[in-house]
Design a protein around this motif. Structure first.
Motif, mmCIF file in Angstrom:
data_model
loop_
_atom_site.group_PDB
_atom_site.id
_atom_site.type_symbol
_atom_site.label_atom_id
_atom_site.label_comp_id
_atom_site.label_asym_id
_atom_site.label_seq_id
_atom_site.Cartn_x
_atom_site.Cartn_y
_atom_site.Cartn_z
ATOM 1 N N ALA A 417 -1.236 -12.213 10.878
ATOM 2 C CA ALA A 417 -1.911 -10.889 10.613
ATOM 3 C C ALA A 417 -0.683 -9.669 10.928
ATOM 4 N N THR A 418 0.041 -9.748 11.932
ATOM 5 C CA THR A 418 0.904 -8.715 12.239
ATOM 6 C C THR A 418 2.133 -8.555 11.654
ATOM 7 N N ASN A 419 2.450 -9.735 10.811
ATOM 8 C CA ASN A 419 3.367 -9.357 9.968
ATOM 9 C C ASN A 419 3.105 -8.837 8.473
ATOM 10 N N SER A 420 2.011 -8.407 8.178
ATOM 11 C CA SER A 420 1.712 -7.713 7.197
ATOM 12 C C SER A 420 2.706 -6.598 6.646
ATOM 13 N N PRO A 421 3.062 -6.653 5.134
ATOM 14 C CA PRO A 421 2.159 -7.604 3.986
ATOM 15 C C PRO A 421 3.088 -8.826 3.730
ATOM 16 N N PHE A 422 3.809 -9.509 4.839
ATOM 17 C CA PHE A 422 4.952 -10.359 4.150
ATOM 18 C C PHE A 422 4.361 -11.747 4.377
#
Length: 791
Positions: A417-422
């Protein structure tokens, strides 16, 4: 010589002496003609004729107007975790700094902790400085973790050009076998250009009870009434260093490197920060990801046409979890969020001291929000290493999260979730989820643009060239008598005034643990590869599927074009091959290849079976002591008057380890398995008063492996003066040598260091008797057969 020749010889000698004296040649007087030592000198002394005058060598000074430099590096933070970049976690210090300077949304790191740090400080690609891996090191040039002399750090270059240098926090760039009181120390921070260091050396440690070092000496954490926390401690130390520098050398510029252990696991943080996020993540990671993605677009931090990438198969849908699983996962994320905000707060205290000190406006600050993307680890997170516990047990200990008793990490869904949008995360260098982190640069005197976004492709190796350009210092062709490798980065100074300037970092390879990628002029080609701990590891890299992305148009790598543009893909693969050869990346997957019999990994303990330790030794790190996950014997020679108690030998900490101690006259051995299971053996007899030999022997019966962690099982026996006095089953003796980076604590004789392995009072007490020495034998010595109590 006969009697007839003696007079002739005498005559010749007298004639020779007369000739020498007549010619003006000075002759040494006979002993009886020398003046007495106390005879006054009656001649004169000629004045000096060399015209000497007193003078000092000119001190090395930095170029006129050179700025102070502060680099802040956070650990394991996803691209979109901070609120500034669309996340849900408050980082007011980072946000304020961004309003004063520039934000970068196309900044890249290596994808794993120590590799990024090496590239940052060396200005060269990580394999070129031996950091293609972390603790999985071997003899291949790109994977040795031996920082070469021909790649001097930015700290060393600045130090030799008139800067004061200091580092605080997590280092993680010293080979594990060199972390010991006997060094060598040339790859410690103080050997690589930092005049002062305070912090930890390994990949991770307890934030409450860290294995601290001051320069090259073990240090004790300061204790006070308000409690201790590592991030607060390094902030205090950094501020104190700044104040001392201001007092003594206010006109000398400084380079300050603050690398926090936040937010690497364990997520240790004061309860008050956890409470700030109570019930803030009950919506789960799927909604958090979509909410974050929407905010990123609203803030303009990502392009409007960006597509979010799908949830990976290893991450379960939030709706598929039970109520108990959701409750546990939500608390894990609350703890992480509190940890990140607390880290930002403590960094803010350092920045405040910088802004209040000399040359505040002429201080450039690089705030790098992560050394890799967020990890996407275990689906349900973890508390203490690999201990299997039921959900009900974990829920009963929910309030322990964030505290010293647990080694806690969040569920992988929060990392996604915290690597959005990758797609991808930490370790996966193939995709931006592992290699893209946000950067903020502030320099009030020079950067006039405030709060603006920079979107050029940039890389962590660009930081050193940037510093050299803005200070006016040339990259040395030779340093300390060693010709230097060229730098790989490109200065970012061109972006300060030109938001639309064309990116100058045109080509960059990525590789970590077999996952790899190549960037060139707005395109990426990448191939993911599973590491061994994911269970589907293969050493055949030819079977990996390559993907192709036009990242100039596809910010998140959401649209694979490999089938549409095979020629483009092949061209980029060729570029990767070229860069891989140039940067010592081969053999591919080198991090997983053993050193082999012909090139064994350096070690203080390998090939040794007998060890002697003394009570006056300093705290010894786990990397410097023998691995006891095998049959072994510990013998202690002591003088223990009646009533003596305390620790004889201890290894590890409250999380995992063992302790051999004396309590109420009895010898006790306690094996602590991850803080949840204690196998305890107590002697059936009391120690006799006075001198004695006590021993603990372990006989291995089987081994097991869980999640790559080795545990050894067997029988433990206690002896007093070679008489068997206790026996019991010992399960899960940890193999500290296999993954030393994971374990907290140290080895001590006569006392426990850092934290006690056992809760028993005597197990944390300094031994009140006298220990002569401790012998450790990895092959059991000959001992008498078992003796029954009746004998």
């Amino acid at each position: 010589m006969n009697s007839k020749s003696a007079p002739l010889l005498g005559t010749l000698c007298n004639a020779l002496i007369a000739f020498i004296c007549s010619a003006g040649i000075r002759c040494a007087p006979a002993d009886d003609q020398l003046p007495r030592p106390d005879t006054p000198f009656t001649g004169t002394i000629a004045p000096s004729v060399d015209n000497s005058v007193p003078r000092w060598s000119a001190p090395v000074t930095a170029p006129q107007g050179a700025p102070n430099i502060l680099i802040v590096l956070l650990d394991d933070v996803g691209f979109a975790a901070p609120e500034l970049f669309g996340g849900a976690i408050r980082t007011p210090v980072l946000e304020k700094l961004a309003t004063e300077g520039l934000r970068y949304n196309n900044f890249h790191v290596v994808g794993v902790c120590s590799s990024t740090r090496a590239a940052l400080l060396a200005g060269r690609n990580h394999h070129r400085v031996g950091y293609g891996t972390t603790e999985n090191n071997n003899g291949y040039p790109g994977y040795s973790t031996i920082w070469p002399k021909d790649a001097a750090s930015i700290a060393e270059v600045l130090r030799q050009n008139g800067y004061s240098t200091a580092a605080f926090g997590k280092w993680h760039n010293t080979p594990v076998w060199e972390i010991s009181p006997v060094g060598p120390f040339d790859r410690w921070p103080t050997g690589l250009g930092f005049e002062y260091f305070y912090g930890i050396l390994r990949a991770q440690d307890s934030q409450w009870e860290p294995d601290l070092y001051l320069n090259t000496t073990p240090a004790e954490a300061p204790r006070n009434s308000t409690g201790y926390h590592f991030t607060s401690d390094i902030a205090n130390r950094a501020i104190g260093w700044l104040h001392t520098h201001e007092s003594l050398a206010p006109d000398r510029p400084y380079f300050l490197y603050v690398a926090t252990a936040g937010t690497h696991a364990p997520h240790h943080v004061p309860r008050s920060y956890i409470d700030r996020y109570r019930d803030k993540f009950n919506q789960g990671w799927d909604r958090l990801r979509s909410e974050t993605f929407a905010r990123q677009k609203t803030l303009g931090f990502i392009p409007e046409n960006t597509t979010s990438t799908p949830r990976p198969s290893k991450v379960p849908a939030w709706t598929s979890l039970s109520d108990g699983q959701r409750k546990l996962a939500a608390r894990q994320m609350e703890t992480f969020a509190g940890f990140l905000e607390h880290t930002d707060h403590e960094v803010g205290r350092v920045i405040e001291a910088v802004r209040n000190g000399p040359g505040a406006a002429n201080t450039i600050i690089f705030y790098i929000a992560g050394d890799n993307g967020a990890p996407i680890g275990a689906a349900d997170g973890s508390e203490n290493l690999t201990v299997p516990r039921t959900l009900d047990e974990r829920l009963r200990h929910l309030d322990a999260l964030g505290g010293p008793a647990v080694d806690n990490d969040y569920a992988g869904g929060w990392g996604w979730a915290t690597n959005s949008p990758f797609q991808g995360g930490k370790i996966k260098a193939s995709h931006f989820g592992g290699t893209r982190n946000a950067l903020v640069i502030s320099w009030p005197k020079r950067i006039t643009a405030k709060g603006q976004l920079r979107q050029q492709f940039t890389h962590v190796t660009d930081i050193m060239p940037t510093i050299l350009e803005i200070t006016g210092i040339q990259a040395p062709s030779s340093l300390n008598g060693v010709p230097q490798k060229s730098l790989d980065g490109v200065s970012l100074a061109y972006t300060f005034d030109s938001p639309g300037a064309e990116a100058r970092h045109a080509v960059q390879y990525f590789e970590a643990f077999g996952s790899r990628a190549i960037y060139k002029d707005g395109w990426t080609a990448c191939a993911s590869h599973s590491p061994p701990w994911e269970g589907n590891y293969s050493s055949d890299y030819t079977r990996d599927r390559w993907e192709l992305y036009n990242v100039a148009q596809d910010f998140s790598q959401a649209h694979d074009l490999a089938d549409k543009h095979p020629g483009k893909l092949a061209a980029l693969q060729a570029v990767f091959e070229r860069e891989a050869w140039r940067n010592n990346v081969f053999p591919l997957g080198g991090a997983f290849l053993p050193s082999g019999a012909d090139a064994p990994r350096p070690s203080l303990t390998a090939e040794r079976q007998h060890f002697v330790f003394y009570p006056d030794s300093p705290r010894l790190p786990l990397t410097a002591v023998p691995v006891l996950a095998r049959s072994h014997r510990i013998t202690v020679h002591l003088d223990a008057p009646v009533g003596s108690q305390g620790v004889l030998v201890a290894q590890g900490s409250r999380v995992t380890g063992f302790v051999l101690y004396v309590s109420q006259g009895r010898l006790i051995y306690d094996n602590n398995f991850s803080g949840n299971r204690h196998d305890v053996i107590t002697s059936s007899e009391l120690l006799p008063g006075g001198k004695a030999e006590v021993a603990y022997e372990f006989k291995e019966t089987k081994r097991s492996t869980s999640s790559g962690v080795i545990s050894v099982h067997g029988i433990g026996r206690l002896y007093i003066n070679r008489r068997l006095v206790g026996e019991g089953q010992i399960s899960h003796v940890r193999d500290f040598g296999a993954e030393t980076w994971r374990y907290f604590g140290a080895f001590g004789v006569g006392r426990s260091h850092i934290s006690a392995v056992s809760d028993a009072e005597a197990a944390s007490t300094v031994f009140t008797g006298k220990i002569e020495k401790v012998l450790v034998d990895l092959q059991p010595v000959a001992i008498p057969p078992r003796i029954s109590k009746a004998d």
